[in-house]
Design a protein around this motif. Structure first.
Motif, PDB file in Angstrom:
ATOM      1  N   VAL A 136     -62.261  40.357  71.524  1.00 30.55           N
ATOM      2  CA  VAL A 136     -61.427  40.764  70.338  1.00 30.55           C
ATOM      3  C   VAL A 136     -61.984  42.215  70.069  1.00 30.55           C
ATOM      4  O   VAL A 136     -61.012  43.162  69.712  1.00 30.55           O
ATOM      5  CB  VAL A 136     -61.711  39.816  68.958  1.00 30.55           C
ATOM      6  CG1 VAL A 136     -60.986  40.705  67.937  1.00 30.55           C
ATOM      7  CG2 VAL A 136     -60.902  38.458  69.510  1.00 30.55           C
ATOM      8  N   ALA A 146     -51.865  44.012  66.088  1.00 30.32           N
ATOM      9  CA  ALA A 146     -52.634  42.956  65.276  1.00 30.32           C
ATOM     10  C   ALA A 146     -51.985  41.635  65.441  1.00 30.32           C
ATOM     11  O   ALA A 146     -52.819  40.493  65.636  1.00 30.32           O
ATOM     12  CB  ALA A 146     -52.840  43.246  63.896  1.00 30.32           C
ATOM     13  N   ARG A 150     -53.991  38.044  66.487  1.00 29.67           N
ATOM     14  CA  ARG A 150     -53.880  36.924  65.630  1.00 29.67           C
ATOM     15  C   ARG A 150     -53.216  35.547  66.360  1.00 29.67           C
ATOM     16  O   ARG A 150     -53.885  34.600  66.466  1.00 29.67           O
ATOM     17  CB  ARG A 150     -52.830  37.023  64.505  1.00 29.67           C
ATOM     18  CG  ARG A 150     -53.616  37.998  63.418  1.00 29.67           C
ATOM     19  CD  ARG A 150     -52.894  37.941  61.847  1.00 29.67           C
ATOM     20  NE  ARG A 150     -51.422  38.110  61.933  1.00 29.67           N
ATOM     21  CZ  ARG A 150     -51.098  39.439  61.848  1.00 29.67           C
ATOM     22  NH1 ARG A 150     -51.686  40.420  61.578  1.00 29.67           N
ATOM     23  NH2 ARG A 150     -49.460  39.563  61.807  1.00 29.67           N
ATOM     24  N   GLU A 191     -53.489  33.609  61.076  1.00 29.54           N
ATOM     25  CA  GLU A 191     -53.881  34.713  60.450  1.00 29.54           C
ATOM     26  C   GLU A 191     -55.509  34.689  60.384  1.00 29.54           C
ATOM     27  O   GLU A 191     -55.902  35.620  59.655  1.00 29.54           O
ATOM     28  CB  GLU A 191     -53.156  34.958  59.142  1.00 29.54           C
ATOM     29  CG  GLU A 191     -51.893  35.042  59.126  1.00 29.54           C
ATOM     30  CD  GLU A 191     -51.298  35.447  57.588  1.00 29.54           C
ATOM     31  OE1 GLU A 191     -51.873  35.383  56.712  1.00 29.54           O
ATOM     32  OE2 GLU A 191     -50.072  35.681  57.553  1.00 29.54           O
ATOM     33  N   THR A 193     -59.124  35.707  61.664  1.00 27.12           N
ATOM     34  CA  THR A 193     -59.835  37.146  62.462  1.00 27.12           C
ATOM     35  C   THR A 193     -61.191  36.229  63.090  1.00 27.12           C
ATOM     36  O   THR A 193     -61.232  34.948  62.888  1.00 27.12           O
ATOM     37  CB  THR A 193     -60.340  38.206  61.587  1.00 27.12           C
ATOM     38  OG1 THR A 193     -61.294  37.419  60.568  1.00 27.12           O
ATOM     39  CG2 THR A 193     -59.043  38.605  60.656  1.00 27.12           C
ATOM     40  N   SER A 196     -63.242  34.517  60.331  1.00 30.14           N
ATOM     41  CA  SER A 196     -62.713  33.241  59.617  1.00 30.14           C
ATOM     42  C   SER A 196     -63.489  32.189  59.668  1.00 30.14           C
ATOM     43  O   SER A 196     -64.244  31.803  60.857  1.00 30.14           O
ATOM     44  CB  SER A 196     -61.197  32.876  59.957  1.00 30.14           C
ATOM     45  OG  SER A 196     -60.478  34.079  59.997  1.00 30.14           O
TER      46      SER A 196
END
Length: 324
Positions: A136, A146, A150, A191, A193, A196
């Protein structure tokens, strides 16, 4: 290096061979600087650097890459790390097949999902997910969209949950009743990252009161195994404890129905702060009918209580966009 081997299609033995540089680099002007740099590097006379180059794969495809060399820190020995990073969106020229547009990063991402789906035990899934942060980061540096990131992170996360649950059930034995393992919040919306945490819950079918304790214990044990593996794979435990391993969020269908009815009919902007994560839900694994049935109950309650949306909207206004 799994990414390098996947990209070049060479074996460990071939990558370590003394003639590997002759095999890798095409005879072009673009490669003159990197070859001169590598010659000095082998003599320990070069500083760290970064170069664009073209390299041959084992099957004679040509890849456009960025090659970075850096010194090994915290070591008394002389040494360098040489990393290869594919250039996203460039053309790969193959003399026999013509021009082919490729995205080498997305191929590597797809291979991680494939590795998860083909894993025969949970440790291999953890190893696969542990490759994601570096991938990533490199994709961000290359300006990858982006939305692609996701979707990639969400797809890998979903595949991991599904297989963690399957392996855990193999160890625990079959579940006592139908259930749904639910992803919440950003997990559900895809959503996420790489920073998270995990948000989850479990719904299981209603059981007799005499069976409730044993049924809940089974699903809490299952949740503990899954959440623990997600944590090991780089998705930390939720600091707010919104996880299926928490008995508050491992409930029967009737208990969830009661919760949502109470939350919706008695909503205030303040109370929604504590439970808004439960209004983005996704069936990550399990009985879709059970999940859909709960979703229908939620929609029914919100249609009967329009004031809920006013409180929910006020709650949304409490958040500021993360902009400069």
């Amino acid at each position: 290096n799994h990414t390098l081997k996947k990209m070049l299609e060479y074996t460990d033995k071939e990558v370590s061979a003394s003639d590997i540089l002759n095999r890798l680099f095409t005879d072009t002007n673009l490669n003159k600087n990197i070859l001169a740099h590598l010659e000095l590097l082998l003599k320990n006379k070069a500083r760290p650097g970064q170069f664009e180059a073209q390299i041959h794969t084992r099957t004679q495809k040509i890849l456009n890459v960025v090659i970075t060399t850096s010194k090994i820190f915290f070591s008394k020995k002389n040494g360098h790390i040489i990393s290869f990073r594919p250039i996203v969106g460039k053309k790969i020229i193959n003399s026999s097949n013509g021009d082919k547009s490729t995205d080498a990063y997305l191929e590597v991402a797809s291979s991680i999902v494939d590795q998860i789906e083909q894993s025969e035990d949970m440790s291999n899934i953890v190893k696969a997910l542990n490759k994601m942060p570096l991938l990533v980061r490199d994709m961000l540096e290359e300006g990858t969209n982006a939305d692609h990131l996701r979707r990639m992170i969400g797809t890998a996360y979903d595949a991991a949950i599904e297989h963690f649950i399957k392996f855990s059930i193999n160890d625990l034995g079959p579940p006592p009743v139908a259930f749904s393992f639910i992803s919440l919040g950003s997990n559900a919306r895809h959503e996420m990252t790489m920073f998270s945490d995990q948000d989850s819950a479990i719904i299981f079918s209603n059981v007799e009161k005499s069976q409730l304790h044993d049924a809940r214990r089974y699903f809490l044990t299952l949740a503990n195994m899954v959440c623990k593996k997600l944590d090991q794979a780089g998705y930390p435990y939720c600091p707010g404890d919104f996880m299926a391993v928490n008995p508050k969020w491992c409930l029967t269908f009737s208990e969830w129905k009661h919760n949502f009815k109470s939350w919706i009919t008695n909503a205030t902007p303040e109370s929604i702060l504590d439970i808004n994560v439960f209004f983005d839900i996704y069936n990550a694994y399990g009985d879709q009918d059970l999940f859909d049935k709960l979703n229908s109950c939620i929609r029914e309650q919100t249609s009967k209580n329009p004031l809920f949306f006013q409180h929910y909207a006020r709650n949304c206004l409490l958040y500021r966009p993360p902009l400069n």
